[in-house]
Write an enzyme that holds these catalytic residues in place. Structure first.
Site, PDB file in Angstrom:
ATOM      1  N   ASP A 101      75.951   4.075  27.216  1.00  0.00           N
ATOM      2  CA  ASP A 101      77.175   4.037  28.013  1.00  0.00           C
ATOM      3  C   ASP A 101      78.382   3.724  27.121  1.00  0.00           C
ATOM      4  O   ASP A 101      78.285   2.943  26.176  1.00  0.00           O
ATOM      5  CB  ASP A 101      77.017   2.956  29.090  1.00  0.00           C
ATOM      6  CG  ASP A 101      78.176   2.898  30.050  1.00  0.00           C
ATOM      7  OD1 ASP A 101      78.376   3.861  30.795  1.00  0.00           O
ATOM      8  OD2 ASP A 101      78.888   1.871  30.041  1.00  0.00           O
ATOM      9  N   ASN A 127      61.205  -7.036  47.521  1.00  0.00           N
ATOM     10  CA  ASN A 127      62.168  -7.445  46.489  1.00  0.00           C
ATOM     11  C   ASN A 127      63.597  -7.019  46.824  1.00  0.00           C
ATOM     12  O   ASN A 127      64.464  -7.001  45.955  1.00  0.00           O
ATOM     13  CB  ASN A 127      61.753  -6.911  45.112  1.00  0.00           C
ATOM     14  CG  ASN A 127      61.721  -5.389  45.058  1.00  0.00           C
ATOM     15  OD1 ASN A 127      62.312  -4.704  45.886  1.00  0.00           O
ATOM     16  ND2 ASN A 127      61.013  -4.849  44.065  1.00  0.00           N
ATOM     17  N   ASN A 177      63.316   3.082  48.113  1.00  0.00           N
ATOM     18  CA  ASN A 177      62.882   1.691  48.253  1.00  0.00           C
ATOM     19  C   ASN A 177      61.366   1.671  48.408  1.00  0.00           C
ATOM     20  O   ASN A 177      60.835   1.918  49.476  1.00  0.00           O
ATOM     21  CB  ASN A 177      63.558   1.063  49.481  1.00  0.00           C
ATOM     22  CG  ASN A 177      63.306  -0.434  49.575  1.00  0.00           C
ATOM     23  OD1 ASN A 177      62.417  -0.962  48.910  1.00  0.00           O
ATOM     24  ND2 ASN A 177      64.082  -1.110  50.396  1.00  0.00           N
ATOM     25  N   GLU A 186      77.685   8.564  25.603  1.00  0.00           N
ATOM     26  CA  GLU A 186      78.777   8.953  26.488  1.00  0.00           C
ATOM     27  C   GLU A 186      80.072   8.909  25.671  1.00  0.00           C
ATOM     28  O   GLU A 186      80.601   7.847  25.391  1.00  0.00           O
ATOM     29  CB  GLU A 186      78.881   8.006  27.682  1.00  0.00           C
ATOM     30  CG  GLU A 186      79.996   8.415  28.637  1.00  0.00           C
ATOM     31  CD  GLU A 186      80.271   7.359  29.717  1.00  0.00           C
ATOM     32  OE1 GLU A 186      80.684   7.744  30.809  1.00  0.00           O
ATOM     33  OE2 GLU A 186      80.079   6.153  29.429  1.00  0.00           O
ATOM     34  N   GLY A 246      68.470  -1.584  48.070  1.00  0.00           N
ATOM     35  CA  GLY A 246      67.038  -1.867  48.012  1.00  0.00           C
ATOM     36  C   GLY A 246      66.186  -0.892  47.228  1.00  0.00           C
ATOM     37  O   GLY A 246      64.970  -1.078  47.123  1.00  0.00           O
ATOM     38  N   ASP A 262      64.297   0.727  44.126  1.00  0.00           N
ATOM     39  CA  ASP A 262      63.640  -0.054  43.072  1.00  0.00           C
ATOM     40  C   ASP A 262      62.737   0.810  42.207  1.00  0.00           C
ATOM     41  O   ASP A 262      62.614   2.032  42.409  1.00  0.00           O
ATOM     42  CB  ASP A 262      62.857  -1.224  43.677  1.00  0.00           C
ATOM     43  CG  ASP A 262      61.937  -0.793  44.822  1.00  0.00           C
ATOM     44  OD1 ASP A 262      61.464   0.350  44.796  1.00  0.00           O
ATOM     45  OD2 ASP A 262      61.714  -1.603  45.739  1.00  0.00           O
TER      46      ASP A 262
END
Length: 625
Positions: free
Chosen positions: A337, A150, A145, A366, A170, A172
């Site tokens: 993905d 934010n 974090n 993947e 949190g 980021d």
């Protein structure tokens, strides 16, 4: 009483004109544009056709023109009057601002500015990641974090709650930027971050695979500009940034889900239908139509609508979105993905469109299958795919069969016909199936699996064997954040347990594993080994691109060589609980006239002319001289 009569200077004809004027003004105001996607584009692209989505109430009633003598090649309206898709030809158009003019039949109009920006120099020829790289996989919400401001954000539903294991914690973009030197110190050259675009699901949105706006970084991670800054800071350190892209699905809270451009934008059934996950139906000549349809068109989860890549509008949208991010954020590659959950023809078109634009751009998909043949089917130019006249154009696949072997092999102390190191040997015997065996992502865990150190009870000997394997075989090694300090996590307890916070990523953490002084002795033992191993690998082209010869394991000891015209590396992995004397005459074809081998970790020198003694549950990586 007629109120108009009290105002003799206003007649009915004039009032009618005023009423009509206000009515058409309201139509014009209703049509004011709420979304333009892509929000801007780039001049000089190989494919000059640009499809722009304009979204606004009743916008489809307008006729559209554009400035600068730009040719509109196609206008598509759907059953939803709030969308219009305008295709323009940008060939030979320099970087400039365009003006789109929207007019209805009543001569009411408004304009919309649109920018064509200048590309970076040699953008199309950008270098991507390859087998000379080591990829570090992290989940941004759980890594660090860097900006407390934010943690929560007004426009997104789920708020910061670090006490909830599956909540927003949190982490980021700023946290990644602040710890780039730590990642680089491990020998990592590339970062694969799980998705960073906005995911406005009301709960469990931290993984960000249910995206709600694919042109916007989730504000709890930062801004679009922060993502560009991350890319820039990484490039200053000669590191590469890989975006995790999702072609198969969006989140149920995606802004379009409230007002779809067309019913066929997503795959829909009369009743909710989930995918059966049986991707073997795609190339199964005996598969039923209903099983195939359910696999490809069923939703991944109730919160993840299935995108319809057989819809030309949706497919073009996703192609342009991917290219936009490459240009805008100066990306070095993609990981995709659930690659083979999408319409096979559509996903192949998506991939080819990107690699046509960027010939050196690497994309790893993947393809979670249990068979080398099934995985090889999906790699570009696969002969297996050609049997069915199919080419996915996907440059790289993830080696899931190797992963599966590593979840068991290091607990199988006594090698036998089908136990122990023979599983690794057998995995590599099928390398002939892949058209580009060096372009494979190799790993022992990721964000969807049990933690390796959990599986093996934090036995660092087994960790060392596994990492040594990844560092010396063909392919691109991938490390999952925290493995390098011995982090554990039990998938049986839920995904949050395998995605725990990195210690030291939050102000006030008692254990700061980002710095040597903050790590425990055990964490430093993991870290120091990992850093030494992968920093050695960084400069070893013999491992990156060299050939491999391996020998059938004996006594649960696996021996193989990586070599080129200049160097030879001999690797011995003793997976047994006994010390073994290895007679080296068996390996004469690779040892040749070499006399000694220097272990890259211990830096001890071994005489290799007769025999080598190797301790139980250990590895030797010998540079031959």
């Amino acid at each position: 009483m007629n109120k108009i009569a009290t105002f003799p200077f206003i007649n009915r004809s004039f009032l009618k004109k005023i009423t009509l004027f206000l009515f058409f003004m309201s139509l014009s105001l209703n049509a004011q544009i709420q979304k333009v996607e892509p929000p801007f584009w780039y001049a000089g692209m190989k494919n000059p056709e640009l499809q722009i989505l304009f979204y606004g109430k009743n916008i489809a009633q307008y006729q559209v023109s554009v400035s600068n003598a730009i040719k509109i090649t196609n206008v598509t309206r759907t059953e939803n009057p709030n969308y219009i898709f305008i295709t323009i030809d940008t060939k030979k158009v320099p970087a400039t601002d365009l003006i789109f003019t929207f007019k209805n039949n009543n001569r009411e109009s408004f304009t919309q500015k649109y920018s064509l920006k200048k590309r970076r120099e040699n953008s199309a020829q950008r270098k991507s990641y390859d087998s000379s790289d080591m990829m570090y996989l992290l989940m941004p919400d759980r890594f660090a974090n860097g900006n407390r401001n934010n943690d929560s954000e007004n426009s997104t539903i789920e708020k910061y709650n670090r006490e909830l294991p599956g909540g927003r914690h949190g982490g980021d973009i700023e946290g990644i930027i602040k710890n780039l030197d730590y990642i680089s110190s491990l020998g990592a050259t590339t970062i694969w971050s799980t998705p960073l675009c906005e995911d406005n699901d009301p709960s469990f949105s931290y993984h960000t695979y249910g995206q709600s706006d694919v042109y916007k970084i989730d504000p709890r991670y930062g801004t679009n500009e922060d993502y560009v800054r991350l890319s820039s800071e990484m490039h200053k350190k000669n590191m590469k940034l890989v975006m995790d892209y999702v072609t198969n699905h969006w989140g149920i809270k995606h802004w379009m889900m409230k007002d779809l451009p067309t019913k066929g934008w997503i795959n829909q059934f009369e009743n909710y239908t989930q995918t059966n996950h049986k991707r073997t139906v795609i190339n199964d000549t005996h598969a039923s139509k209903i099983d195939t349809e359910t696999c490809l068109n069923g939703w991944f989860a109730p919160s993840m609508p299935d995108l319809n890549l057989s819809n030309p509008l949706a497919l073009k949208y996703l192609i342009q979105n991917a290219i936009w991010w490459i240009e805008y954020a100066n990306l070095d590659g993609f990981r995709v993905d659930t690659y083979n959950y999408s319409d096979p023809k559509g996903i192949a078109t998506w991939t080819k469109s990107i690699t046509d634009e960027y010939p050196n751009f690497n994309i790893v998909g993947e393809v979670w299958m249990q068979s080398q043949a099934q995985m090889a089917y999906w790699q570009k130019d696969s002969k297996i795919g050609q049997i069915q006249n199919y080419n996915s154009y996907l440059p790289s696949v993830m080696d899931f069969t190797l992963y599966e072997a590593t979840t068991k092999v290091f607990n199988e102390d006594d090698g036998s016909w089908d136990k122990g190191m023979i599983k690794l040997y057998d995995n590599f015997t099928n390398d002939f199936l892949y058209p580009n065996i060096n372009n494979m992502l190799v790993f022992v865990e990721n964000h969807d699996t049990n933690r390796f150190n959990q599986t093996y009870g934090n036995d660092i000997r087994k960790y060392k064997m596994a990492m040594s394997l990844l560092a010396t075989i063909r392919g691109i090694p991938q490390l999952y954040y925290g493995s390098e300090i011995g982090m554990i996590g039990d998938k049986n307890k839920g995904d949050a347990d395998i995605r725990q916070d990195f210690p030291g990523g939050w102000e006030g953490d008692e254990n700061n594993a980002f710095i040597k002084e903050g790590r425990t002795p055990g964490q430093n033992e993991y870290f120091d080994f990992t850093a030494k191993l992968f920093n050695w690998r960084k400069t070893k082209s013999v491992v990156h691109f060299g050939k491999m010869t391996h020998y059938i394991p004996e006594n649960n000891v696996y021996t193989y060589f990586r070599y080129n015209d200049k160097e030879t590396v001999m690797v011995l992995i003793n997976n047994s609980n006994e010390t073994h004397k290895i007679n080296t005459h068996r390996f004469k074809e690779n040892i040749k006239d070499f006399k000694i081998g220097k272990d890259v970790i211990s830096e001890l020198t071994f005489d290799i002319t007769n025999e080598i003694i190797i301790e139980p549950k250990s590895v030797l990586i010998l540079e031959l001289k």
